[in-house]
Write a protein that holds these residues in place. Structure first.
Motif, mmCIF file in Angstrom:
data_model
loop_
_atom_site.group_PDB
_atom_site.id
_atom_site.type_symbol
_atom_site.label_atom_id
_atom_site.label_comp_id
_atom_site.label_asym_id
_atom_site.label_seq_id
_atom_site.Cartn_x
_atom_site.Cartn_y
_atom_site.Cartn_z
ATOM 1 N N LEU A 311 0.842 -1.251 0.026
ATOM 2 C CA LEU A 311 0.043 0.043 -0.114
ATOM 3 C C LEU A 311 1.003 1.328 -0.231
ATOM 4 N N ASN A 312 1.873 1.258 0.976
ATOM 5 C CA ASN A 312 2.636 2.617 0.738
ATOM 6 C C ASN A 312 3.417 2.759 -0.222
ATOM 7 N N ILE A 313 3.980 1.384 -0.791
ATOM 8 C CA ILE A 313 4.850 1.619 -2.043
ATOM 9 C C ILE A 313 3.962 2.234 -3.225
ATOM 10 N N VAL A 314 2.721 1.696 -3.499
ATOM 11 C CA VAL A 314 2.144 1.939 -4.596
ATOM 12 C C VAL A 314 1.574 3.692 -3.945
ATOM 13 N N ALA A 315 1.188 3.823 -2.967
ATOM 14 C CA ALA A 315 0.854 5.355 -2.545
ATOM 15 C C ALA A 315 2.166 6.226 -3.067
ATOM 16 N N ILE A 316 3.174 6.052 -2.912
ATOM 17 C CA ILE A 316 4.447 6.872 -3.075
ATOM 18 C C ILE A 316 4.535 6.924 -4.556
ATOM 19 N N VAL A 318 2.143 6.704 -7.060
ATOM 20 C CA VAL A 318 0.812 7.219 -7.531
ATOM 21 C C VAL A 318 1.082 8.693 -7.186
ATOM 22 N N ALA A 319 1.591 9.055 -5.922
ATOM 23 C CA ALA A 319 1.752 10.497 -5.519
ATOM 24 C C ALA A 319 2.903 11.020 -6.296
ATOM 25 N N ALA A 320 3.818 10.618 -6.594
ATOM 26 C CA ALA A 320 4.802 11.118 -7.464
ATOM 27 C C ALA A 320 4.402 11.374 -8.756
ATOM 28 N N TRP A 321 3.463 10.474 -9.336
ATOM 29 C CA TRP A 321 2.900 10.791 -10.693
ATOM 30 C C TRP A 321 1.898 12.116 -10.495
ATOM 31 N N ARG A 322 1.084 12.008 -9.495
ATOM 32 C CA ARG A 322 0.155 13.205 -9.363
ATOM 33 C C ARG A 322 1.010 14.572 -9.398
ATOM 34 N N VAL A 323 2.268 14.525 -8.639
ATOM 35 C CA VAL A 323 2.905 15.780 -8.648
ATOM 36 C C VAL A 323 3.430 16.085 -9.757
ATOM 37 N N VAL A 324 3.647 15.091 -10.773
ATOM 38 C CA VAL A 324 4.282 15.563 -12.175
ATOM 39 C C VAL A 324 3.129 16.060 -12.955
ATOM 40 N N CYS A 325 1.878 15.370 -12.943
ATOM 41 C CA CYS A 325 0.872 15.710 -13.960
ATOM 42 C C CYS A 325 -0.019 16.864 -13.278
ATOM 43 N N PHE A 326 0.018 17.103 -11.850
ATOM 44 C CA PHE A 326 -0.963 18.159 -11.451
ATOM 45 C C PHE A 326 -0.082 19.210 -10.842
ATOM 46 N N ALA A 327 1.178 19.076 -10.900
ATOM 47 C CA ALA A 327 1.996 20.210 -10.237
ATOM 48 C C ALA A 327 1.880 20.274 -8.837
ATOM 49 N N GLU A 338 2.336 13.435 3.523
ATOM 50 C CA GLU A 338 1.822 12.089 2.890
ATOM 51 C C GLU A 338 3.067 11.491 2.505
ATOM 52 N N PHE A 339 4.205 12.142 1.885
ATOM 53 C CA PHE A 339 5.534 11.507 1.266
ATOM 54 C C PHE A 339 6.196 11.070 2.621
ATOM 55 N N VAL A 340 6.426 11.892 3.568
ATOM 56 C CA VAL A 340 7.126 11.582 4.756
ATOM 57 C C VAL A 340 6.518 10.497 5.441
ATOM 58 N N CYS A 341 5.313 10.260 5.684
ATOM 59 C CA CYS A 341 4.479 9.250 6.269
ATOM 60 C C CYS A 341 4.707 7.862 5.667
ATOM 61 N N CYS A 342 4.269 7.925 4.434
ATOM 62 C CA CYS A 342 4.759 6.715 3.599
ATOM 63 C C CYS A 342 5.982 6.446 3.401
ATOM 64 N N ILE A 369 1.508 -12.888 -1.052
ATOM 65 C CA ILE A 369 1.549 -11.336 -1.811
ATOM 66 C C ILE A 369 0.147 -11.466 -2.515
ATOM 67 N N LEU A 370 -0.422 -12.382 -3.012
ATOM 68 C CA LEU A 370 -1.829 -12.365 -3.557
ATOM 69 C C LEU A 370 -2.823 -11.920 -2.522
ATOM 70 N N LYS A 371 -2.884 -12.680 -1.485
ATOM 71 C CA LYS A 371 -3.876 -12.363 -0.216
ATOM 72 C C LYS A 371 -3.735 -10.976 0.082
ATOM 73 N N ALA A 372 -2.616 -10.447 0.389
ATOM 74 C CA ALA A 372 -2.173 -9.006 0.846
ATOM 75 C C ALA A 372 -2.498 -8.142 -0.392
ATOM 76 N N GLY A 373 -2.520 -8.391 -1.671
ATOM 77 C CA GLY A 373 -2.917 -7.686 -2.908
ATOM 78 C C GLY A 373 -4.455 -7.344 -2.797
ATOM 79 N N MET A 374 -5.170 -8.748 -2.591
ATOM 80 C CA MET A 374 -6.777 -8.462 -2.598
ATOM 81 C C MET A 374 -6.960 -7.671 -1.364
ATOM 82 N N LEU A 375 -6.232 -7.723 -0.318
ATOM 83 C CA LEU A 375 -6.486 -6.660 0.920
ATOM 84 C C LEU A 375 -6.451 -5.544 0.412
ATOM 85 N N VAL A 376 -5.308 -5.007 -0.201
ATOM 86 C CA VAL A 376 -5.086 -3.517 -0.551
ATOM 87 C C VAL A 376 -6.309 -3.319 -1.607
#
Length: 386
Positions: A311-316, A318-327, A338-342, A369-376
């Motif tokens: 979850l935290n890897i994906v959050a970082i 996605v957040a980096a992509w949003r920073v690039v796309c939405f400034a 958000e960046f510091v916590c993740c 990993i599959l069970k964790a992915g479904m949980l995320v």
């Protein structure tokens, strides 16, 4: 404009207000990259000014531009020849050509500085680094009135350009810390520039929890030091506390809850103790090879920590992509909190991050990993629903 109103009077007391695009006048000496020492020349003392060849190397081959710049730099304005308008028009066409600046100092030491999308701030820093000071005037009514984009896409595009340019300066050789050490940029002025360059990542509301976080952890480290223990010991225990609370503690809570509801019974599980001499099995050989590294199996106790790591890897990402796309706009992008916590959570669960690429017992089984992915996925879907 609000930032200038609040920030301008304070920074004006050091080396002067930043150059922020509009509403600004520059002396030609400053634009030509002249050091402030030359301004002390007496009018007419053209001997102290740069030679014709030096100016030609810096400004280009236009004789009209070089002659005009020598007059401005020397301060001997009364020696200016009578202006020949047709010649000046042809000279303006020559110096405005795209290839005129090749093999000159334009874009580096002369004129507006290249290398950033926010060339105004970078140019102002170059001017202050040369030793010049700027003046801040706040007139009533305002001396300059400009226009700004009113639509959403245009406004966000402008914010993206500003953010990209400021980060470019902060992460390049033009960082104000370098200018403060090697040039004439005052230290306090350097701090002022740093505030501007990290402005897209700033988040004032994050200061309070950040202060509490730092005080708590610094106090813990000091206690470890008083007990003659290392910072590494503190980090290992801190990390294990996060992992234990996200795995064994929650699983124990669910076990007791199911027992209370009469749906299950607790079972005493025998804990396998590490032997001083590892056996000849594959797991024992791997443990002897790297005793400080996590080993995994298909136990449910690893599902939740694995899910938190994903979850935290994906959050970082996605957040980096949003920073690039939405400034980094507040409506769409994340803040520093958000960046510091993740990032902190990823560091705490780093053994599980390594487990994604590990082999054998060092690797997290695919079933976990599959069970964790479904949980995320379920968690993200639930958050989007609410």
């Amino acid at each position: 404009m609000l930032v200038v109103k609040k920030f301008g009077p304070g920074i004006a007391g050091i080396q002067g207000m930043f150059y922020s695009g509009t509403g600004c006048f520059h002396r030609r000496k400053v634009i030509y990259g002249v050091q402030p020492a030359i301004r002390d020349l007496e009018p007419g003392n053209i001997k102290g000014s740069p030679s014709y060849k030096e100016l030609q190397a810096k400004l280009g081959s236009s004789r009209e531009l070089v002659d005009s710049s020598r007059i401005i730099i020397s301060g001997n304005l009364f020696s200016a020849p009578i202006v020949n308008i047709p010649c000046r028009v042809e000279a303006a066409k020559e110096v405005s050509a795209c290839n005129y600046e090749y093999h000159t100092c334009w874009g580096q030491e002369v004129g507006w500085v290249y290398g950033s999308l926010t060339e105004d701030i970078l140019t102002g820093q170059r001017i202050h680094s040369a030793g010049w000071r700027s003046a801040y005037f706040d007139t009533d009514p305002p001396a300059f009135l400009g226009s700004a984009p009113t639509g959403g896409p245009a406004s966000l595009t402008q914010y993206k350009r500003w953010t990209t340019g400021l980060f470019e300066i902060f992460l390049s050789k033009n960082n104000p810390v370098v200018s403060s050490i090697l040039e004439h940029l005052e230290f306090r002025q350097c701090l002022g520039y740093l505030v501007v360059y990290v402005w897209p990542a700033s988040e004032p509301s994050f200061i309070v929890p950040l202060a509490l976080f730092l005080m708590c952890n610094i106090y813990d480290i000091m206690e470890y030091m008083d007990c003659r223990m290392s910072a590494r010991a503190w980090w290992n225990n801190h990390r294990m506390q996060r992992i234990s609370s996200a795995s064994a503690w929650i699983l124990a809570f669910l076990t007791v809850l199911l027992k209370t509801l009469g749906l299950s019974e607790t079972v005493f599980e025998v804990t396998r103790k590490d032997q001083s001499k590892p056996d000849a099995s594959e797991a024992g050989a791997e443990a002897a090879a790297d005793p400080g590294r996590f080993t995994f199996d298909s136990s449910p106790v690893f599902i939740l920590p694995t899910a938190l790591a994903i979850l935290n890897i994906v959050a970082i990402a996605v957040a980096a992509w949003r920073v690039v796309c939405f400034a980094g706009a507040a409506e769409f992008g994340p803040g520093a909190g958000e960046f510091v916590c993740c990032g902190w959570m990823v560091l705490c669960f780093w053994p599980f991050v390594r487990g994604f690429v590990g082999k054998g017992s060092y690797g997290i089984p695919w079933s976990v990993i599959l069970k964790a992915g479904m949980l995320v996925s379920a968690f993200v879907h639930f958050c989007r629903r609410i």
